[in-house]
Design an enzyme around this catalytic site. Sequence first.
Site, PDB file in Angstrom:
ATOM      1  N   ARG A  44       0.813  -1.214   0.000  1.00 16.09           N
ATOM      2  CA  ARG A  44       0.000   0.000   0.000  1.00 16.09           C
ATOM      3  C   ARG A  44       0.851   1.270   0.000  1.00 16.09           C
ATOM      4  O   ARG A  44       0.328   2.358  -0.250  1.00 16.09           O
ATOM      5  CB  ARG A  44      -0.959  -0.003   1.204  1.00 16.09           C
ATOM      6  CG  ARG A  44      -1.972  -1.145   1.169  1.00 16.09           C
ATOM      7  CD  ARG A  44      -2.888  -1.037  -0.050  1.00 16.09           C
ATOM      8  NE  ARG A  44      -3.604   0.210  -0.063  1.00 16.09           N
ATOM      9  CZ  ARG A  44      -4.729   0.440   0.601  1.00 16.09           C
ATOM     10  NH1 ARG A  44      -5.278  -0.526   1.281  1.00 16.09           N
ATOM     11  NH2 ARG A  44      -5.314   1.605   0.552  1.00 16.09           N
ATOM     12  N   ARG A  68       2.730   3.467  -1.807  1.00 16.53           N
ATOM     13  CA  ARG A  68       2.803   3.586  -3.263  1.00 16.53           C
ATOM     14  C   ARG A  68       4.055   4.251  -3.788  1.00 16.53           C
ATOM     15  O   ARG A  68       4.307   4.245  -4.981  1.00 16.53           O
ATOM     16  CB  ARG A  68       1.562   4.354  -3.755  1.00 16.53           C
ATOM     17  CG  ARG A  68       0.293   3.562  -3.626  1.00 16.53           C
ATOM     18  CD  ARG A  68      -0.933   4.443  -3.807  1.00 16.53           C
ATOM     19  NE  ARG A  68      -1.072   5.371  -2.696  1.00 16.53           N
ATOM     20  CZ  ARG A  68      -2.101   6.203  -2.529  1.00 16.53           C
ATOM     21  NH1 ARG A  68      -3.067   6.228  -3.431  1.00 16.53           N
ATOM     22  NH2 ARG A  68      -2.154   7.004  -1.497  1.00 16.53           N
ATOM     23  N   SER A  81       6.584 -14.200  -8.638  1.00 15.92           N
ATOM     24  CA  SER A  81       5.280 -14.450  -9.231  1.00 15.92           C
ATOM     25  C   SER A  81       4.978 -15.932  -9.146  1.00 15.92           C
ATOM     26  O   SER A  81       5.742 -16.752  -9.656  1.00 15.92           O
ATOM     27  CB  SER A  81       5.268 -14.009 -10.693  1.00 15.92           C
ATOM     28  OG  SER A  81       4.106 -14.504 -11.314  1.00 15.92           O
ATOM     29  N   ARG A 111       3.930   2.263  10.550  1.00 20.57           N
ATOM     30  CA  ARG A 111       4.064   0.829  10.805  1.00 20.57           C
ATOM     31  C   ARG A 111       4.809   0.495  12.096  1.00 20.57           C
ATOM     32  O   ARG A 111       4.835  -0.666  12.503  1.00 20.57           O
ATOM     33  CB  ARG A 111       4.738   0.150   9.613  1.00 20.57           C
ATOM     34  CG  ARG A 111       3.996   0.315   8.294  1.00 20.57           C
ATOM     35  CD  ARG A 111       2.548  -0.188   8.350  1.00 20.57           C
ATOM     36  NE  ARG A 111       1.893  -0.086   7.039  1.00 20.57           N
ATOM     37  CZ  ARG A 111       0.628  -0.428   6.821  1.00 20.57           C
ATOM     38  NH1 ARG A 111      -0.140  -0.869   7.801  1.00 20.57           N
ATOM     39  NH2 ARG A 111       0.102  -0.303   5.615  1.00 20.57           N
TER      40      ARG A 111
END
Lengths: 240, 240, 240, 240
Positions: free
Chosen positions: A97, A99, A107, A204
């Site tokens: 989040r 950005r 992946s 955080r």
Amino acid sequence: MSEPTNRLVSEGAEEELYKVYTIHEHGEVELVDYLGADSSVARAARTSYQRSEGKTAEHDKKLIMRLWKDRHTSPFEMVNLTFRIRLPIFVMRQHVRHRTASLNEWSFRYTECPDIFYVPAEDDVRSQHSTNKQMSGEPLSAAESQKARKLIDESNRRSFETYKELIEIGVAREQARVVLPVSAYTQIVWSMDIRNLLHYFSLRLAPDAQKEIRDYAKVMAKIVKKGWPMIWEAYESGRS
Amino acid sequence: MSEPTNRLVSEGAEEELYKVYTIHEHGEVELVDYLGADSSVARAARTSYQRSEGKTAEHDKKLIMRLWKDRHTSPFEMVNLTFRIRLPIFVMRQHVRHRTASLNEWSFRYTECPDIFYVPAEDDVRSQHSTNKQMSGEPLSAAESQKARKLIDESNRRSFETYKELIEIGVAREQARVVLPVSAYTQIVWSMDIRNLLHYFSLRLAPDAQKEIRDYAKVMAKIVKKGWPMIWEAYESGRS
Amino acid sequence: MSEPTNRLVSEGAEEELYKVYTIHEHGEVELVDYLGADSSVARAARTSYQRSEGKTAEHDKKLIMRLWKDRHTSPFEMVNLTFRIRLPIFVMRQHVRHRTASLNEWSFRYTECPDIFYVPAEDDVRSQHSTNKQMSGEPLSAAESQKARKLIDESNRRSFETYKELIEIGVAREQARVVLPVSAYTQIVWSMDIRNLLHYFSLRLAPDAQKEIRDYAKVMAKIVKKGWPMIWEAYESGRS
Amino acid sequence: MSEPTNRLVSEGAEEELYKVYTIHEHGEVELVDYLGADSSVARAARTSYQRSEGKTAEHDKKLIMRLWKDRHTSPFEMVNLTFRIRLPIFVMRQHVRHRTASLNEWSFRYTECPDIFYVPAEDDVRSQHSTNKQMSGEPLSAAESQKARKLIDESNRRSFETYKELIEIGVAREQARVVLPVSAYTQIVWSMDIRNLLHYFSLRLAPDAQKEIRDYAKVMAKIVKKGWPMIWEAYESGRS
């Protein structure tokens, strides 16, 4: 393995490079590259990178403290940290989040998910907070904690077995992965300028952040403190 | 329920507002707000929002086509679409990578996860691509597909049962959720200017995008086409 | 002056560091810091920074070419260049539009404007383009060019004299500066990841960019080519 | 001229639309479009845009206040304001530094610069601040002020005459403009989500901002207060 460079070097950061910090059972944080030292901030603020202007470390520090205090934060974007981080998907979903970071991630369309999953430690299974709807509260009792850990561990294993079975049947990796729990570990390379990294810390490292992500932020904060002590001191002196 | 406004209105967008499109079994896309019409792009390019300059829709269209062709894309940022989207976590994890969007998401720290999970449709269980390591290839046989769907469905259910059990023991929501599979549905409000939305389309409508996210992009593209037909025509005329 | 580092080093970039390129009469471009080498892109794509994986430069190059071709551009954000640039305000006003850069600029609230101004070279005074409304066309005749240069030079000088006079009267720098022409030089520290720098090149090296900014972009492109030859080759092989 | 819309409407914002506020002699601020009302923030926070959930304005307000206080600012990105602003280049150069805005500007490559320039009002010619190096201090005396205004006005006129002369000789607009002073007016369409607009206010309404830009910020703040009173109240209740 070291090579000569004409760039600004942070001695503290050099010592931290490639040091792998373990978080929880399977998590990892490793500083893999960085740009700039404390003095980069001062040089950017002076719009000058000339080495011999007669500015001492003491001048730099004063300037850095003042810039932070006066909310002139753009010079702090001239320092950058790049981390390799192994983290569970549910922590990753909070990381992503932010950005302003640059990000590359494993992946699971491309490679198979490895068999490592997050299970909270025995003394870290927490109850729902009694009043704050989004937070956890006190640890559960030893008995409850053991029961919870067993449930989580078994669920992780079963999900992974199903995942492997789907792969064996021939289901594409991108579809087989849908059964993987968010406790599964992924890996990222994550690069952020230090201004935005400090903002990440302010959110955080806060008490209302989930403990699991706070544990990651703490390790990164420790690395910042060692590699960029003046910037860290400015940050600690008060919110910009 | 409609109210008068002095803002530019897109008739096509008005018709799309609050229309809920279903994707797969449980997915949803709904346009919940928007800013600007085709002509907003032309007005921004002229740095003028005066209504009566004698510019017709034909003038606007010509200008929009030329701006796109000449890669003058900043005026396209003056149009904005806000969607409510219900989507599985594994699709969300791709969505969130588009950093220019504004985003709010359900928090499973705050509320309990509902009992809805993604299971591919019977004709949409795909094999691993034979040469492209990150893509899926042909559909599996009916028998394999049924087996795969059963495995996925049962795994989803078991994981959800464990989740509920953990909640009952008293484990905090933020920790209980770790067993949830990435097939679990989450919900977001997602707002993006149309320039960046078109860029999202160019990546997510491409053949190498995972079909599950492509299905979302297709619905949003259809909405753009209805609400902003000139912009869509410019986009289709060639990549900016 | 060089110090040892454990970071990835680009030999080509090391040679470019602190080399001052002159642009027009007073402009300057100088690489003052950088993050990462060609192989950083490959390592980020592999989500791995381990040094000894048996990957050769040839592997890296192949991967970089493929990433660019497939529009997987996020790994290119792991390389960063920081420039000190001295440039006229009218060029700066185009530079600053690239929002992904980090930027620090001289403040003429804080320091006095120095006495250096842009005047086009004698063979570079251009006529208005005959058909393209936003571009310049052929050079003017020698006589016209001399006349134009004289007008510009005298105007610059007069404006600067007024500026100094205002300062002497006691007018605050932040207000005295309003008479300064956009030919006045300012200085910035400008940091951008290479993905976005390549995008800047694709716009600012294009034929429809103003020649004065193109001259800056050309010098920076030359530096990229020397320091990050594989990335440059990928860029030249076609637009991502 | 109004049309029906199914979107959320802010009555206060509707009244502000297309109202042209004059700033200094030639500056202008005009709200030309907007997205969302106070309740959009609450709806985004609830990840729900359903109209009939039994939530009253009072619920919304409480939620908005709490979100701001708890630094959950992402829902504030769901409201957007688009302004047309006419402003001198030296103010524009500060505006453009806010990188989260979308921006279109007159191009003096494309059109000729109009004959309007900033000259401070008689009671607003300020001295250099005695201790703060980047700020202005007390107003100058009437005599000094008149002298300064005359110098600025004449310098503006002379520069503009040279500009016109260069155009007449045939010099391209993109080069002729280099003699224009930063007191020249330009025009922009400027769009920003309200979260970032509030951040802009926190910097540009501050006492250390230059008065000329503060005058613009004040007008925009007044518009926000009328159109989004709950959000404004949250902002005023303390810095997020």
